[in-house]
Each structure stands twice: as structure tokens, then as C-alpha cells.
Motif scaffolding. Structure first.
Motif, PDB file in Angstrom:
ATOM      1  N   ALA A  93       0.844  -1.196   0.000  1.00  0.00           N
ATOM      2  CA  ALA A  93       0.000   0.000   0.000  1.00  0.00           C
ATOM      3  C   ALA A  93       0.881   1.248   0.000  1.00  0.00           C
ATOM      4  O   ALA A  93       2.029   1.231   0.452  1.00  0.00           O
ATOM      5  N   ALA A  94       0.331   2.344  -0.526  1.00  0.00           N
ATOM      6  CA  ALA A  94       1.077   3.595  -0.574  1.00  0.00           C
ATOM      7  C   ALA A  94       1.209   4.186   0.825  1.00  0.00           C
ATOM      8  O   ALA A  94       0.264   4.171   1.618  1.00  0.00           O
ATOM      9  N   LEU A  95       2.394   4.696   1.133  1.00  0.00           N
ATOM     10  CA  LEU A  95       2.627   5.363   2.415  1.00  0.00           C
ATOM     11  C   LEU A  95       1.747   6.601   2.523  1.00  0.00           C
ATOM     12  O   LEU A  95       1.705   7.433   1.616  1.00  0.00           O
ATOM     13  N   ASP A  96       1.028   6.720   3.629  1.00  0.00           N
ATOM     14  CA  ASP A  96       0.156   7.872   3.874  1.00  0.00           C
ATOM     15  C   ASP A  96       0.666   8.599   5.112  1.00  0.00           C
ATOM     16  O   ASP A  96       0.446   8.162   6.238  1.00  0.00           O
ATOM     17  N   THR A  97       1.372   9.712   4.907  1.00  0.00           N
ATOM     18  CA  THR A  97       1.975  10.429   6.028  1.00  0.00           C
ATOM     19  C   THR A  97       0.960  11.261   6.803  1.00  0.00           C
ATOM     20  O   THR A  97       1.304  11.869   7.824  1.00  0.00           O
ATOM     21  N   SER A  98      -0.302  11.287   6.347  1.00  0.00           N
ATOM     22  CA  SER A  98      -1.317  12.062   7.072  1.00  0.00           C
ATOM     23  C   SER A  98      -1.924  11.281   8.235  1.00  0.00           C
ATOM     24  O   SER A  98      -2.614  11.853   9.078  1.00  0.00           O
ATOM     25  N   LEU A  99      -1.679   9.952   8.298  1.00  0.00           N
ATOM     26  CA  LEU A  99      -2.259   9.144   9.366  1.00  0.00           C
ATOM     27  C   LEU A  99      -1.603   9.474  10.701  1.00  0.00           C
ATOM     28  O   LEU A  99      -0.398   9.734  10.772  1.00  0.00           O
ATOM     29  N   ASP A 100      -2.393   9.462  11.775  1.00  0.00           N
ATOM     30  CA  ASP A 100      -1.823   9.634  13.098  1.00  0.00           C
ATOM     31  C   ASP A 100      -1.522   8.264  13.704  1.00  0.00           C
ATOM     32  O   ASP A 100      -1.814   7.219  13.117  1.00  0.00           O
ATOM     33  N   HIS A 101      -0.939   8.286  14.903  1.00  0.00           N
ATOM     34  CA  HIS A 101      -0.514   7.027  15.529  1.00  0.00           C
ATOM     35  C   HIS A 101      -1.696   6.106  15.799  1.00  0.00           C
ATOM     36  O   HIS A 101      -1.617   4.893  15.606  1.00  0.00           O
ATOM     37  N   GLU A 238      22.346  -5.220  20.580  1.00  0.00           N
ATOM     38  CA  GLU A 238      22.235  -3.899  19.967  1.00  0.00           C
ATOM     39  C   GLU A 238      20.915  -3.234  20.317  1.00  0.00           C
ATOM     40  O   GLU A 238      19.967  -3.871  20.785  1.00  0.00           O
ATOM     41  N   PHE A 239      20.907  -1.916  20.096  1.00  0.00           N
ATOM     42  CA  PHE A 239      19.670  -1.149  20.197  1.00  0.00           C
ATOM     43  C   PHE A 239      19.748  -0.006  19.193  1.00  0.00           C
ATOM     44  O   PHE A 239      20.762   0.687  19.108  1.00  0.00           O
ATOM     45  N   SER A 240      18.646   0.172  18.445  1.00  0.00           N
ATOM     46  CA  SER A 240      18.596   1.205  17.409  1.00  0.00           C
ATOM     47  C   SER A 240      17.390   2.102  17.616  1.00  0.00           C
ATOM     48  O   SER A 240      16.325   1.648  18.034  1.00  0.00           O
ATOM     49  N   VAL A 241      17.580   3.382  17.312  1.00  0.00           N
ATOM     50  CA  VAL A 241      16.485   4.344  17.263  1.00  0.00           C
ATOM     51  C   VAL A 241      16.254   4.651  15.791  1.00  0.00           C
ATOM     52  O   VAL A 241      17.169   5.098  15.093  1.00  0.00           O
ATOM     53  N   VAL A 242      15.040   4.404  15.319  1.00  0.00           N
ATOM     54  CA  VAL A 242      14.725   4.467  13.888  1.00  0.00           C
ATOM     55  C   VAL A 242      13.640   5.507  13.659  1.00  0.00           C
ATOM     56  O   VAL A 242      12.626   5.524  14.363  1.00  0.00           O
ATOM     57  N   SER A 243      13.835   6.375  12.665  1.00  0.00           N
ATOM     58  CA  SER A 243      12.835   7.412  12.383  1.00  0.00           C
ATOM     59  C   SER A 243      11.817   6.920  11.358  1.00  0.00           C
ATOM     60  O   SER A 243      12.135   6.162  10.439  1.00  0.00           O
ATOM     61  N   SER A 244      10.586   7.386  11.565  1.00  0.00           N
ATOM     62  CA  SER A 244       9.467   7.023  10.695  1.00  0.00           C
ATOM     63  C   SER A 244       8.909   8.284  10.045  1.00  0.00           C
ATOM     64  O   SER A 244       8.837   9.332  10.688  1.00  0.00           O
ATOM     65  N   PRO A 245       8.481   8.210   8.788  1.00  0.00           N
ATOM     66  CA  PRO A 245       7.872   9.380   8.148  1.00  0.00           C
ATOM     67  C   PRO A 245       6.467   9.685   8.666  1.00  0.00           C
ATOM     68  O   PRO A 245       5.911  10.732   8.361  1.00  0.00           O
ATOM     69  N   THR A 246       5.894   8.763   9.444  1.00  0.00           N
ATOM     70  CA  THR A 246       4.573   9.003  10.038  1.00  0.00           C
ATOM     71  C   THR A 246       4.728   9.131  11.549  1.00  0.00           C
ATOM     72  O   THR A 246       5.716   8.669  12.118  1.00  0.00           O
ATOM     73  N   PRO A 247       3.751   9.743  12.252  1.00  0.00           N
ATOM     74  CA  PRO A 247       3.901   9.994  13.694  1.00  0.00           C
ATOM     75  C   PRO A 247       3.677   8.755  14.551  1.00  0.00           C
ATOM     76  O   PRO A 247       2.792   8.705  15.403  1.00  0.00           O
ATOM     77  N   THR A 248       4.481   7.716  14.295  1.00  0.00           N
ATOM     78  CA  THR A 248       4.342   6.453  15.019  1.00  0.00           C
ATOM     79  C   THR A 248       5.161   6.474  16.302  1.00  0.00           C
ATOM     80  O   THR A 248       6.023   7.321  16.501  1.00  0.00           O
ATOM     81  N   GLY A 249       4.912   5.512  17.138  1.00  0.00           N
ATOM     82  CA  GLY A 249       5.705   5.298  18.333  1.00  0.00           C
ATOM     83  C   GLY A 249       5.616   3.833  18.717  1.00  0.00           C
ATOM     84  O   GLY A 249       4.694   3.431  19.411  1.00  0.00           O
TER      85      GLY A 249
END
Length: 654
Positions: A93-101, A238-249
Motif C-alpha cells: 500500500a502507498a505510504l500515507d503520512t497524514s495518518l496519526d498514531h 544492539e539497540f537502534s532508534v529508527v525514524s518514521s515518516p509518520t507519527p508512530t511510536g
């Protein structure tokens, strides 16, 4: 809802190739099940199976029609081992950056785009054995400029003009696999564990926030040191902090996935990040048994969010406890559930129970056992239950073993019952005696009675003293002998009990109009543009289509949300003989929000904005401030906020 986990020995060996521009995925999976029992294999409906075999025989595609899930039911007739080879492909599916968490949580969908791909486990993007923990190896192939990862140890990584390749391995049985990609800039540091083992720390950040990497890596080190000293050694490499284009957590084993805009917020490093790091112990290191309730969110909230408040000050910690019991007071009949029924957060009411009430449970358990015994119990649970599915009952057994106490009454009353005890001081009598004073306090609690250690604070001319009263009846009289004359008695002013706040004790907050399905919404503006924005705002606040009340109808006794422009709000308040906007936020910012208590009726929330743009600016931020009584916004930025003071149950002594 998470599925109950079983105990077949399962391994996945998966290779996936993703093209984020065209949103295509091609995958190959070798699935090995040792000592198999009857099982079911599943793949999402969005994919086409191009090959399916097991133990060198044909398996079939697992469905009869397109848009159906692929499901294979495998009977029990293999003694030692069964292997499946499945190849599949599809369009994401197409990424929708308007969605909230909340929208992302509500329906997990595998999405892709140049700014990022997210394939959540719940979207069934890979062939899986249903309801079973599994170890896995995953190789990810991406176009040049893209990088990707899954939870686990990075075994190989390479990048060239032809593309990017990374191979990960997860050595412990785990619940599922989430995959993330993006145009990441990767920064790496090595940290030493409490036992001097190397832990690889990484940030996978979009280029526009790559300057934040060092601060995040430093914060992760701080949290690892804190929780290793408190619980035990970090369980991964290991531990990684990864950024998302949507307001996820989201938190997964070995990583957290947070929205770009979320990561930019300066307080996230001191709050949410630590919560996600701690989930590597609770939730992703010891697994909750969802069939008997998810304890991990409550324990993580207590040991992360609440602990940071305790480190800040006793006042900040009390304020958080007030927020928990105040949120609970906003729930309506039918919205509550026992903690044994909580599995995961789906809406505001479930968070109030599964996070807040459960965190208060652990706070009260610590009060009950004492700090040292509680800490030994936490360390004992980590030693005994690591990488095991663990129920509330098994958690109870660990604390009983460490403390030597029977904790069944404590656990059962807080885990299995809905609601909370309502406690009041019904009578106070004071008699002068030769040695001082004899103070008689009558406590009442709602039935059936809980077994409670009720703190009461007695004030005299010298100061205050706290006494703990063991209340286990619906009405009980306690007698205290005092040397100084008592002036007043206050019931649990420090909010150390999870209880139902009395009507005049609970300050009104915005949450009441958010979680109550009976909330009426009054739109003051006649302008179509303003009304449309106001309806969208009400919908976002309540998570449902708002019930619009007629403007000229009498004010409802149900919780009421009023939305309008400044002049409209002021006129409406005057016409309904209600207090004007409070001094705390008057003439501040471009919009103001506040609550009003209305005698014994439900509370009222008012939203006032300068203009259409100021009102629209509230749509994203305001739903996150349900715990507040009043706010002022300058655009989308909250510049003032607070909670009206709690009215402590206090009885003067004659």
C-alpha cells in the motif's frame, strides 16, 4: 489483538527484496518446524504465492480466490521436522503520512514509499506459523539510497551502486517480525554492558534529523545503565532508534520506531525513549501471556514514565498519580475492564486501564512490600522468566517467593475486579484523655470491601503526621492515641491508593468529554467553514462522530463540548450564566481550552479560537492533552497548561 503463543520450535529464513518507488515486494521463506504438532500457516491477502512446497511436496496456494488470506492447515503426521518453502510477491500500500498514531495502530497495513516503508507484523506480510514464537534470519535487499532493518543482530551489511543488503538474525523465540526501510543516515557507537559485553547502538535517521543522533545515542546509554543496574543485564547485542515518516511510536526487541516530528521534540529523549528501551526487558524480553492479561505496559509505565517523575520531584510524581486516578474517574460505566482482560491499547479507555491502573498497581505493590523487596522481586522475575511467556499469576508467584508473603488477596482484588474502591471519612471524634487525645476515625468504602492500607494525614499545631489504617470492611472505626491536639484529618492526600475520587475531589479535565460516549457537542458558529473545522476537531478528540446538539436547546446534563470563536464563546457563556474564561489563560495565545465543573452534573469543556486557522491548528495537538484542565495555544504550540487543584477529603476536628 495478540494471539496466544504456543510452543512449537519454529525458525524462519527469509529473503525479501523491496522497491519503495514501485512499492513492490518479492520474498522467499524457508520455514522449519521441529517436533511439529498440528499447525496453521498464513500469508496476507495482498500477496501472490508463486511457489509453495513442504518436505519436497506441493503445498498449494492456500486460497481459492484473490483477496482471500492464504491459509494452510497442516495435520499432525510428521515426527521430527517439517519444512516449508514459500515464495511470494505483491504490491504494498502507498505510504500515507497524514495518518496519526492511533490510525496506524487501528489497522496494521504494510506500506511503502521513497520516504519510508513499514511492514508491521500484524499485516501478515510474510508467511507465518500462526500463534507460535519463532527465531529467524532475514536478508533485506533494497535499491541504492535506501537502508532497512528488522529486530535482531546485524550479521552482514553492504552498500554499492547496485543497492543495499543487510542480514539480521534473532536468536530467541519472539512473537513476530516488523520491517522498516527509509533513506537513512546511520550512526553507530559501541556501549559496554554491565558485564562488559559490547552493545552496538545505532540511529537510522532521515537526513533532516541526522544531527540529533549523538543526543539520542547518549540518552540510550543512560537508560541502559539505569535499567541494567535495576533489573539485570540488557538481553540483546544492539539497540537502534529508527525514524518514521509518520507519527508512530513503536517498541520492538532491539529497536524503537518513532516519527520524525516526534524525535524532534526535545522532551522525547527524557520520556518516551526510556519507555521504549525498557520494553526490551518487559514485553520484548519477558513476554506477557495475553490470555491472562498484558502486565508489561503497566510495569514499563511504572519503571519508566513514573520513575522519571520520581527522579524529578515528589510533587511531579504525585501529579502523575493524580492524572491516573483522575483519568479513571472520567470513565463511564461499561468502559472499564479488569486488568486481566487488557491485551493492548486500542483507545483512550484501554490505556487508562492497561497502562495507568496497571502502573498504579505496581506502585501500590512497592508500597505493600517495601522498596528493597520489590526491587529483588523485579530482579527475580528477570532471572526466572527471561524469554518466557509470563502470566500475571507467574508474576505473583515470583513476588511471593521473594517476599515470603501470600499476595493472592492483593493481586486478585486489583486484577480481577473492575472499578476502584470509593473511600470516605464518614465521622471523626476526638476525646481528651490524661495522656493526650484519643481520635476516632470512621472509614467507609464501597462494597464488596477491598483490603486496603489507607493513608490518613493528621494535622496539629506542630505539623502533620501520616498514619496507615488497615481497612477491610465496608465501615470500620479506627482509634488513634495522640499527644498533640488534632486539628484536621485528610484522606490519602498524597494519592497513594488507586481509588474512585469523590465528586467534589476530582478536578474536571478534558478527558471527560473525550471518552464519554454521551458527550454532546455544541457548535457556536453559523459559518460553514468554522463548523466544518469544529466537527473535525470534535471527531478527533472523541474518536467518533460527534453528537451535535442544537444551539438553542437547554444545556445538557451530559458532558458537553463547546466550540466557537472568541466573541461567540464569550456571548454563550454569559447567556448561560457560566463563569468567564479563566485568568490562567485569558488573552493568551491564539486559542484557549478549559473545563468547568457544574455542581453534580457532568463537566463542560470549552474551545475558543481567534479565527478559522487558529481552530484548525488544534486538530493534531489537542487530543494529546486530555489530562489537562486548561490550555492556551499559539498556533499548534501549547504555551500554557494545567490542572485545577484537587479538593482533598479533609475533615476538621472539633
Amino acid at each position: 489483538m495478540p494471539v496466544p503463543m504456543n510452543f512449537n520450535d519454529v525458525e524462519y529464513d527469509i529473503t525479501v527484496k523491496i522497491d519503495p518507488v514501485n512499492r513492490t515486494i518479492v520474498g522467499k521463506s524457508l520455514i522449519t518446524v521441529h517436533n511439529p504438532r498440528e499447525l496453521q500457516l498464513m500469508l496476507g491477502a495482498a500477496y501472490e504465492v508463486t511457489q509453495a512446497e513442504f518436505n519436497d511436496g506441493p503445498l498449494g496456494v492456500g486460497r481459492e480466490q484473490i483477496n482471500q488470506m492464504h491459509i494452510w492447515n497442516i495435520p499432525v503426521h510428521f515426527r521430527n521436522q517439517i519444512q516449508f518453502l514459500i515464495q511470494w510477491k505483491g504490491t504494498l500500500a502507498a505510504l500515507d503520512t497524514s495518518l496519526d498514531h492511533q490510525q496506524t495502530l487501528g489497522k496494521p497495513v504494510a506500506v511503502s514509499g521513497e520516504s519510508g516503508s513499514f511492514l508491521p507484523d500484524g499485516s501478515n506480510w510474510y508467511p507465518r506459523i500462526v500463534g507460535h514464537l519463532a527465531r529467524y534470519k532475514i536478508s533485506i535487499e533494497l535499491p541504492s539510497g535506501q537502508k532497512g532493518l528488522v529486530a535482531g543482530q546485524l550479521m552482514k551489511e553492504s552498500e554499492s551502486e547496485q543497492g543495499y543488503y543487510a542480514a539480521f538474525e534473532f536468536f530467541h523465540p519472539t512473537e513476530g517480525i516488523d520491517l522498516m526501510t527509509g533513506p537513512y543516515v546511520i550512526e553507530t557507537q559501541t556501549h559496554q554492558s554491565v558485564n562488559h559485553k559490547p552493545i552496538q547502538l545505532r540511529t537510522y535517521f532521515h537526513p533532516q534529523i541526522s544531527n540529533l543522533s549523538k543526543d539520542y545515542l547518549d540518552a540510550v546509554k543512560r537508560y541502559l545503565n539505569l535499567y541494567e543496574s535495576w533489573i539485570g543485564e540488557y538481553p540483546y547485542t544492539e539497540f537502534s532508534v529508527v525514524s518514521s515518516p509518520t507519527p508512530t511510536g513503536f517498541g520492538m526487541p532491539t529497536l524503537t520506531y518513532l516519527g520524525i516530528d516526534v524525535l524532534r521534540l526535545p522532551f522525547i529523549r527524557d520520556t518516551s525513549l526510556g519507555h521504549e528501551v525498557l520494553h526490551n526487558w518487559w514485553g520484548n524480553g519477558v513476554y506477557p501471556d495475553y490470555s491472562s492479561g498484558n502486565w508489561s505496559e503497566g510495569l514499563t509505565t511504572f519503571m519508566a514514565d513514573y520513575t522519571y517523575k520520581e527522579q524529578e520531584s515528589s510533587e511531579a510524581a504525585r501529579e502523575m498519580r493524580l492524572g491516573w486516578v483522575r483519568d479513571f474517574a472520567a470513565l463511564q460505566p461499561g468502559q472499564d475492564a479488569p486488568l486481566t482482560a487488557f491485551t493492548s491499547r486500542t483507545h483512550g479507555a484501554s490505556k487508562i486501564v492497561g497502562y495507568n491502573k496497571a502502573a498504579m498497581f505496581f506502585f501500590m505493590l512497592r508500597d505493600h512490600l517495601g522498596d528493597m523487596v520489590f526491587q529483588r522481586g523485579i530482579q527475580g522475575m528477570w532471572k526466572v522468566q527471561r524469554f518466557r511467556i509470563t502470566s500475571w499469576q507467574e508474576l505473583q508467584k515470583v513476588f511471593e517467593m521473594i517476599s515470603g508473603q501470600n499476595l493472592q488477596p492483593f493481586f486478585s482484588q486489583w486484577l480481577e475486579r473492575t472499578g476502584a474502591p470509593a473511600i470516605t471519612i464518614s465521622e471523626v471524634k476526638n476525646i481528651a484523655i490524661d495522656s493526650g487525645y484519643e481520635l476516632s476515625i470512621t472509614l467507609k468504602q464501597s462494597g464488596p470491601a477491598y483490603q486496603l492500607r489507607v493513608p490518613v494525614v493528621i494535622e496539629n499545631s506542630q505539623g502533620t503526621t501520616t498514619h496507615i489504617l488497615d481497612s477491610h470492611q465496608e465501615q470500620q472505626i479506627f482509634t488513634l492515641k495522640l499527644t498533640d491536639k488534632p486539628l484536621s484529618v485528610s484522606l490519602d492526600p498524597d494519592l497513594r491508593l488507586f481509588r474512585q475520587l469523590a465528586l467534589d475531589e476530582a478536578p474536571p479535565i478534558l478527558r471527560e468529554v473525550m471518552v464519554n460516549a454521551a458527550t454532546q457537542t455544541v457548535l457556536l458558529s453559523a459559518k460553514a467553514e468554522i463548523r466544518k473545522i469544529a466537527e473535525i476537531l470534535a471527531d478527533k478528540l472523541q474518536g467518533r462522530k460527534p453528537q451535535i446538539a442544537a444551539l438553542r436547546e437547554p444545556l445538557s446534563t451530559a458532558p458537553t463540548l463547546v466550540i466557537g470563536l472568541e466573541s461567540e464563546v464569550d456571548a454563550w457563556l454569559a447567556a448561560n450564566q457560566l463563569s468567564a474564561r479563566p485568568d490562567e489563560i485569558n488573552n493568551k495565545g491564539t486559542a484557549q481550552v478549559w473545563t468547568l465543573a457544574r455542581d453534580e452534573e457532568a463537566s463542560l469543556a470549552v474551545i475558543s479560537a481567534q479565527d478559522a486557522a487558529s481552530l484548525e491548528a488544534l486538530i493534531r495537538p489537542l487530543p494529546h492533552y486530555g489530562r489537562q484542565s486548561y490550555l492556551a495555544f499559539d498556533g499548534r504550540q501549547a504555551i500554557e497548561k494545567g490542572v485545577w487543584p484537587i479538593q482533598v477529603q479533609k475533615v476538621a476536628v472539633e
